[in-house]
Design a protein around this motif. Structure first.
Motif, PDB file in Angstrom:
ATOM      1  N   VAL A 159       3.763   7.063   3.419  1.00  0.00           N
ATOM      2  CA  VAL A 159       4.533   8.293   3.226  1.00  0.00           C
ATOM      3  C   VAL A 159       5.775   8.050   2.367  1.00  0.00           C
ATOM      4  N   PHE A 160       6.458   6.914   2.551  1.00  0.00           N
ATOM      5  CA  PHE A 160       7.667   6.615   1.790  1.00  0.00           C
ATOM      6  C   PHE A 160       7.338   6.558   0.288  1.00  0.00           C
ATOM      7  N   SER A 196       8.131   4.664  -2.271  1.00  0.00           N
ATOM      8  CA  SER A 196       7.658   3.412  -2.869  1.00  0.00           C
ATOM      9  C   SER A 196       6.744   2.672  -1.882  1.00  0.00           C
ATOM     10  N   GLU A 197       5.914   1.768  -2.444  1.00  0.00           N
ATOM     11  CA  GLU A 197       4.889   1.098  -1.621  1.00  0.00           C
ATOM     12  C   GLU A 197       5.474   0.312  -0.453  1.00  0.00           C
ATOM     13  N   ARG A 198       4.702   0.205   0.589  1.00  0.00           N
ATOM     14  CA  ARG A 198       5.118  -0.530   1.801  1.00  0.00           C
ATOM     15  C   ARG A 198       4.336  -1.841   1.899  1.00  0.00           C
ATOM     16  N   LEU A 199       4.958  -2.838   2.529  1.00  0.00           N
ATOM     17  CA  LEU A 199       4.325  -4.143   2.682  1.00  0.00           C
ATOM     18  C   LEU A 199       3.121  -4.054   3.622  1.00  0.00           C
ATOM     19  N   TYR A 208       0.849  -1.193   0.000  1.00  0.00           N
ATOM     20  CA  TYR A 208       0.000   0.000   0.000  1.00  0.00           C
ATOM     21  C   TYR A 208       0.882   1.239   0.000  1.00  0.00           C
TER      22      TYR A 208
END
Lengths: 377, 377
Positions: free
Chosen positions: A242-243, A245-248, A239
């Motif tokens: 803030v970072f 690239s997408e986070r797990l 999803y």
């Protein structure tokens, strides 16, 4: 991989008593201000559409304001938030959103990943269940009415040395004030079901203790063939947070748990996942939107009204093609999918695998499109 | 699943300078006390054989004392510890064991899961590498000579919001005093290799950041087809710790990382695992045991002596059939496997899938058996 059918869940008696209470209040102050019934409703994804972290994006506050009557501030267009996120009770999430977005959000407008867990109340109301995830998973379950819900943080604390990595975790568990100490013997009673309410924080401990529970018939160290029920609020692999690239997400946790469990146990993990794109949550959203639909009749006529006035269009506004758009497509009419470019999806045209009915840059554009299309703007 | 061959590692120049230094010291004080050369050596697993947690088991202190000369306290029988554990430098582990077991353990007698990482020094000596696991993974790598080793704790701290769960982690990272702050720009240089030195503590963060590194060609957020090298010190699925049933080990972490990575990336994870039962570590153990073999010649004759005096028997004493026994069996002669009942294995007879050459209750019995068999007891 075996996924248990959720038809049992679908058929369960709906327990929307609190929803209906709130509904009556909402309707009460709208009853005189709305001249006609909108034949459409809107479901907004939150992360990557309305907010990134705690910051509104895509001019979401002004987009949402257009769904309220200027004068009275009452709801003009039935809408709700349909998110796979969660971890706090719907009431608290509604207050948070009201504050961040500067509109008045009612708890019945919040459909979180774990909201369908309340439909399992009949089955587990008085059983020992464990709940995990960021936020206050046991508080969420207790608020749904589960009498013996205990967080995995609390549960693990009763089994000495269950987590061999704990000496390396300089980790203080902040116990939610509202989570009460269990008044039953956790170490002798079998856990009947495990619920992943929101994204787990301490994966090594959670995977370890869930494996212990699941392969022991509900009591770590024991032996039993029966696997307690396992429920996930959602199954998002990734999803947008803030970072860049997408986070797990929770789906990644499920993959980790399932892969490990299937390696150490002779029978594959059985589980049920809720959340988008599961068609059940879209069905559920439709039923809530009906209750939100501003009416000219009195509350007493609700049931009849519910049946006779179907929506012509239900808009799903999301940023994640494989969750929001896939879900709306699978749910079929009256769902109409709108994909924004503020989150997971950043493409110029449409998504290849799960093309939306319409693609826009922001949620503000999406609302403008809908209101134009519906002849309201 | 693709596992890169470790032949490259095997062929690499052996860098045992510190080992050889220690060896000379050891030999120097043994040279007069040993009348004949034992034709056998012993490798002890630690967890579940010698210790459970920090407590000696199976009368391990008295079993080990029998391998030293009563009068001088010098080593009589060449032995070493062959463990898949780790997280601290071999020198510190030796001190810890000396204290717990009341015998004098030399750092060259410690073969931990990550000990073979020093053979990769030539390749990564001046490259940016990340290291994770309980204990002090970056300190371990720095002590091996890697100039730009950084812990994943430290690495992740340079990338704001890389771990969306961190606000939920009331977690203070204790920075090892000996880990220095990097004097290069971590956020612009590509990571060339990632090392799992010991059991990772914060799985959600480690899996997230390792996926970021591995699918970006070494710099989170970037795009590249090249996957940086990925090394695991061991691949134990489960191991016996203090809790009555086995706990998940590094192999479980590897399965979690691999399953998730292969779902979010189009190319499967490539990695190398060391540790038992990998035949490489038994080969390595044999070469160290040769160096430990008490001699009557002078140190200068070592090389020749090494070649001419092969061991007739090398005993592997372990508690884990699929790690210790499988490994010794795969390594073949002169390895002879002895299975204890103090850890993972608790069976009455032998293990079905990986039967040992001999089964005993405790390590004390194992040593008694060996000394009897060798005509020393």
């Amino acid at each position: 991989m075996k996924i248990r059918t959720i038809s049992g869940v679908l058929q369960m008696r709906n327990r929307w008593s609190s929803v209906q209470r709130s509904y009556r209040l909402l309707i009460a102050h709208q009853i005189h201000s709305i001249p006609k019934r909108p034949s459409f409703g809107i479901a907004f994804d939150i992360d990557g559409v309305i907010l990134r972290g705690h910051t509104p994006i895509g001019n979401s506050p002004s987009a949402l304001r257009r769904l309220y009557n200027d004068d009275s501030g009452s709801l003009k267009i039935p809408y709700l938030f349909l998110t796979n996120g969660g971890g706090i009770p719907e009431s608290r999430r509604a207050s948070e959103l009201s504050q961040l977005l500067n509109v008045s959000v009612d708890p019945i407008q919040i459909l979180q990943g774990h909201t369908p867990f309340k439909n399992l109340l009949k089955r587990f109301e008085n059983e020992l269940i464990v709940a995990t995830g960021k936020g206050e998973p046991a508080v969420v379950m207790s608020e749904y009415g589960f009498k013996k819900a205990i967080s995995l943080d609390e549960y693990a604390s009763y089994f000495k040395s269950i987590d061999p990595l704990s000496p390396y975790k300089n980790w203080t568990i902040k116990k939610p004030i509202s989570e009460s100490v269990p008044n039953f013997d956790v170490t002798s009673e079998r856990v009947k079901a495990a619920f992943v309410v929101s994204d787990p924080v301490d994966w090594s401990r959670d995977i370890q203790v869930l494996c212990d529970i699941l392969r022991s018939g509900g009591l770590p160290g024991e032996k039993s063939e029966h696997q307690p029920d396992m429920y996930f609020a959602a199954d998002d692999l990734e999803y947008q947070a803030v970072f860049p690239s997408e986070r797990l997400g929770m789906g990644a946790f499920r993959i980790a748990l399932e892969s490990i469990f299937n390696k150490i146990h002779h029978k594959p993990l059985e589980y049920t996942s809720f959340g988008k794109p599961n068609p059940f949550v879209f069905k559920n959203a439709e039923s809530i939107l009906k209750q939100l639909k501003p009416l000219t009749n009195t509350v007493n006529n609700l049931k009849e009204d519910d049946k006779s006035h179907e929506f012509e269009t239900l808009y799903m506004i999301g940023d994640n093609p494989s969750v929001d758009i896939k879900g709306a497509r699978q749910a079929g009419p009256p769902w109409f999918s709108i994909l924004t470019r503020t989150g997971v999806f950043r493409g110029k045209l449409n998504h290849t695998d799960y093309p939306a009915d319409h693609v826009v840059d922001t949620v503000e554009e999406a609302v403008e499109f809908i209101l134009q299309k519906e002849g309201i703007a």
